[in-house]
Design a protein around this motif. Structure first.
Motif, short mmCIF file in Angstrom:
data_model
loop_
_atom_site.label_atom_id
_atom_site.label_comp_id
_atom_site.label_asym_id
_atom_site.label_seq_id
_atom_site.Cartn_x
_atom_site.Cartn_y
_atom_site.Cartn_z
N UNK A 1 0.76 -1.29 0.06
CA UNK A 1 0.12 0.00 0.21
C UNK A 1 0.81 1.26 -0.04
N UNK A 2 1.86 1.25 0.96
CA UNK A 2 2.82 2.40 0.80
C UNK A 2 3.38 2.78 -0.66
N UNK A 3 3.83 1.65 -1.03
CA UNK A 3 4.69 1.59 -2.48
C UNK A 3 3.58 2.17 -3.36
N UNK A 4 2.41 1.93 -3.25
CA UNK A 4 1.49 2.09 -4.55
C UNK A 4 0.79 3.68 -4.18
N UNK A 5 0.77 3.86 -2.91
CA UNK A 5 0.53 5.43 -2.58
C UNK A 5 1.50 6.24 -3.08
N UNK A 6 2.91 5.93 -2.91
CA UNK A 6 3.96 6.59 -3.52
C UNK A 6 4.01 6.90 -5.02
N UNK A 7 3.35 5.77 -5.67
CA UNK A 7 3.48 5.77 -7.19
C UNK A 7 2.28 6.68 -7.57
N UNK A 8 1.12 6.73 -6.87
CA UNK A 8 -0.01 7.63 -6.98
C UNK A 8 0.24 8.99 -6.81
N UNK A 9 1.17 9.30 -5.93
CA UNK A 9 1.67 10.52 -5.62
C UNK A 9 2.36 11.13 -7.07
N UNK A 10 3.25 10.23 -7.49
CA UNK A 10 4.13 10.61 -8.38
C UNK A 10 3.38 10.76 -9.74
#
Length: 179
Positions: A130-139
Protein backbone atom coordinates in the motif's frame (compact mmCIF):
# COMPACT_ATOMS: atom_id res chain seq x y z
CA UNK A 1 19.53 -6.86 -2.82
CA UNK A 2 19.63 -3.35 -4.13
CA UNK A 3 20.63 -0.62 -1.67
CA UNK A 4 16.94 0.19 -1.02
CA UNK A 5 16.41 -3.42 0.16
CA UNK A 6 14.42 -4.45 -2.92
CA UNK A 7 15.08 -7.63 -4.86
CA UNK A 8 17.37 -7.94 -7.84
CA UNK A 9 16.12 -10.00 -10.81
CA UNK A 10 18.18 -13.02 -9.71
CA UNK A 11 16.79 -12.80 -6.18
CA UNK A 12 13.26 -12.76 -7.60
CA UNK A 13 13.99 -16.08 -9.31
CA UNK A 14 15.49 -17.44 -6.08
CA UNK A 15 12.26 -16.46 -4.33
CA UNK A 16 10.28 -18.30 -6.99
CA UNK A 17 12.35 -21.48 -6.62
CA UNK A 18 12.34 -21.48 -2.84
CA UNK A 19 8.64 -20.65 -2.70
CA UNK A 20 7.80 -23.56 -4.98
CA UNK A 21 9.72 -25.88 -2.67
CA UNK A 22 7.85 -24.58 0.39
CA UNK A 23 4.94 -26.62 -0.90
CA UNK A 24 6.94 -29.84 -0.76
CA UNK A 25 9.50 -31.82 -2.67
CA UNK A 26 9.65 -31.36 -6.45
CA UNK A 27 11.66 -33.10 -9.15
CA UNK A 28 14.47 -31.04 -10.69
CA UNK A 29 12.97 -30.84 -14.19
CA UNK A 30 9.47 -29.99 -13.00
CA UNK A 31 10.82 -27.25 -10.74
CA UNK A 32 12.98 -25.71 -13.46
CA UNK A 33 10.08 -25.78 -15.92
CA UNK A 34 7.62 -24.31 -13.44
CA UNK A 35 9.93 -21.46 -12.49
CA UNK A 36 10.77 -20.64 -16.12
CA UNK A 37 7.10 -20.65 -17.08
CA UNK A 38 6.05 -18.43 -14.18
CA UNK A 39 8.86 -15.92 -14.61
CA UNK A 40 8.60 -15.98 -18.40
CA UNK A 41 4.84 -15.36 -18.32
CA UNK A 42 5.31 -12.19 -16.27
CA UNK A 43 8.60 -10.89 -17.54
CA UNK A 44 9.49 -12.72 -20.70
CA UNK A 45 12.58 -14.87 -21.12
CA UNK A 46 15.79 -13.29 -19.91
CA UNK A 47 19.22 -14.82 -19.52
CA UNK A 48 19.96 -12.37 -16.71
CA UNK A 49 16.96 -13.55 -14.73
CA UNK A 50 17.17 -17.23 -15.63
CA UNK A 51 20.80 -17.34 -14.55
CA UNK A 52 19.87 -18.69 -11.12
CA UNK A 53 21.00 -22.27 -11.07
CA UNK A 54 19.39 -24.95 -8.95
CA UNK A 55 22.90 -26.33 -8.55
CA UNK A 56 24.02 -23.04 -6.99
CA UNK A 57 21.12 -23.18 -4.52
CA UNK A 58 22.15 -26.74 -3.65
CA UNK A 59 25.77 -25.63 -3.19
CA UNK A 60 24.62 -22.78 -0.91
CA UNK A 61 22.66 -25.26 1.21
CA UNK A 62 19.27 -23.70 0.47
CA UNK A 63 17.91 -26.80 -1.27
CA UNK A 64 18.99 -30.43 -1.20
CA UNK A 65 18.53 -33.53 -3.29
CA UNK A 66 16.54 -36.16 -1.42
CA UNK A 67 16.56 -38.77 -4.16
CA UNK A 68 19.15 -38.57 -6.90
CA UNK A 69 21.92 -36.08 -7.49
CA UNK A 70 20.74 -33.27 -9.73
CA UNK A 71 19.68 -32.44 -13.25
CA UNK A 72 21.18 -35.58 -14.77
CA UNK A 73 18.84 -37.92 -12.86
CA UNK A 74 15.92 -35.51 -12.23
CA UNK A 75 16.58 -35.51 -8.50
CA UNK A 76 13.81 -34.94 -6.01
CA UNK A 77 14.60 -31.55 -4.44
CA UNK A 78 13.59 -30.23 -1.03
CA UNK A 79 13.95 -26.99 0.87
CA UNK A 80 16.41 -26.88 3.78
CA UNK A 81 15.93 -24.87 6.98
CA UNK A 82 18.40 -22.31 5.61
CA UNK A 83 16.35 -22.22 2.42
CA UNK A 84 13.18 -21.49 4.39
CA UNK A 85 14.94 -18.62 6.18
CA UNK A 86 16.18 -17.23 2.86
CA UNK A 87 12.68 -17.58 1.39
CA UNK A 88 11.19 -15.49 4.22
CA UNK A 89 13.92 -12.86 3.86
CA UNK A 90 13.28 -12.55 0.12
CA UNK A 91 9.49 -12.62 0.44
CA UNK A 92 9.46 -9.84 3.02
CA UNK A 93 11.82 -7.53 1.10
CA UNK A 94 10.56 -4.10 0.14
CA UNK A 95 9.05 -3.55 -3.29
CA UNK A 96 9.25 -0.67 -5.71
CA UNK A 97 5.92 0.28 -7.24
CA UNK A 98 7.37 1.46 -10.50
CA UNK A 99 5.47 -0.14 -13.36
CA UNK A 100 8.05 -2.39 -14.99
CA UNK A 101 8.19 -6.12 -15.64
CA UNK A 102 10.63 -6.82 -12.83
CA UNK A 103 8.45 -5.23 -10.17
CA UNK A 104 5.36 -6.90 -11.57
CA UNK A 105 7.17 -10.21 -11.14
CA UNK A 106 8.09 -9.45 -7.53
CA UNK A 107 4.56 -8.36 -6.67
CA UNK A 108 3.13 -11.49 -8.30
CA UNK A 109 5.60 -13.63 -6.33
CA UNK A 110 4.56 -11.92 -3.11
CA UNK A 111 0.92 -12.73 -3.78
CA UNK A 112 1.79 -16.25 -4.94
CA UNK A 113 3.55 -17.09 -1.68
CA UNK A 114 2.19 -14.60 0.89
CA UNK A 115 -0.07 -17.26 2.42
CA UNK A 116 3.06 -19.08 3.62
CA UNK A 117 3.77 -16.30 6.14
CA UNK A 118 1.99 -15.83 9.44
CA UNK A 119 -0.89 -13.34 9.62
CA UNK A 120 1.17 -10.50 11.10
CA UNK A 121 3.80 -10.82 8.37
CA UNK A 122 1.08 -10.92 5.70
CA UNK A 123 -0.44 -7.70 7.06
CA UNK A 124 3.00 -6.09 7.14
CA UNK A 125 3.57 -7.01 3.49
CA UNK A 126 0.16 -5.60 2.56
CA UNK A 127 1.08 -2.37 4.35
CA UNK A 128 4.38 -2.18 2.43
CA UNK A 129 2.57 -2.67 -0.88
CA UNK A 130 0.00 0.00 0.00
CA UNK A 131 2.80 2.40 0.90
CA UNK A 132 4.61 1.70 -2.37
CA UNK A 133 1.49 2.22 -4.46
CA UNK A 134 0.58 5.39 -2.58
CA UNK A 135 4.00 6.70 -3.61
CA UNK A 136 3.29 5.72 -7.21
CA UNK A 137 -0.06 7.51 -7.07
CA UNK A 138 1.61 10.67 -5.76
CA UNK A 139 4.17 10.60 -8.59
CA UNK A 140 1.40 10.20 -11.15
CA UNK A 141 -0.49 13.17 -9.71
CA UNK A 142 2.64 15.35 -9.76
CA UNK A 143 3.18 14.53 -13.42
CA UNK A 144 -0.49 15.17 -14.18
CA UNK A 145 -0.33 18.60 -12.56
CA UNK A 146 2.80 19.51 -14.55
CA UNK A 147 1.29 18.20 -17.78
CA UNK A 148 -2.14 19.82 -17.39
CA UNK A 149 -1.31 22.79 -19.61
CA UNK A 150 0.44 20.75 -22.30
CA UNK A 151 -1.06 19.80 -25.60
CA UNK A 152 -1.02 16.24 -26.81
CA UNK A 153 -2.33 13.15 -25.10
CA UNK A 154 -0.13 12.91 -22.01
CA UNK A 155 -2.85 14.19 -19.71
CA UNK A 156 -5.29 11.57 -20.96
CA UNK A 157 -2.74 8.81 -20.47
CA UNK A 158 -1.91 10.04 -16.98
CA UNK A 159 -5.63 9.99 -16.11
CA UNK A 160 -5.76 6.32 -17.11
CA UNK A 161 -2.60 5.63 -15.09
CA UNK A 162 -4.07 7.43 -12.06
CA UNK A 163 -7.25 5.38 -12.35
CA UNK A 164 -5.24 2.14 -12.39
CA UNK A 165 -3.30 3.28 -9.33
CA UNK A 166 -6.55 4.07 -7.52
CA UNK A 167 -7.92 0.62 -8.37
CA UNK A 168 -4.77 -1.09 -7.11
CA UNK A 169 -4.87 0.87 -3.86
CA UNK A 170 -8.56 0.12 -3.34
CA UNK A 171 -7.92 -3.59 -3.88
CA UNK A 172 -4.85 -3.62 -1.63
CA UNK A 173 -6.69 -1.89 1.19
CA UNK A 174 -9.57 -4.37 0.95
CA UNK A 175 -7.07 -7.24 0.82
CA UNK A 176 -5.31 -5.89 3.94
CA UNK A 177 -8.62 -5.71 5.80
CA UNK A 178 -9.47 -9.29 4.83
CA UNK A 179 -6.35 -10.69 6.49
Amino acid sequence: MYSDQTLTPKEAVRLCVLGHLCGGQVHYGALATSVMEFVGALQGPSLDVMGTSLELLKYEGLIEAREGVGMEDDALLALTDAGRDEFETLLTARVRATPNEHNQLIIALKFRFLHLLDEAAQKNQADLLIEAFEGERERVERLRSHASAETGHLNEWMAVTASLSDQRLEWLRAFRESL
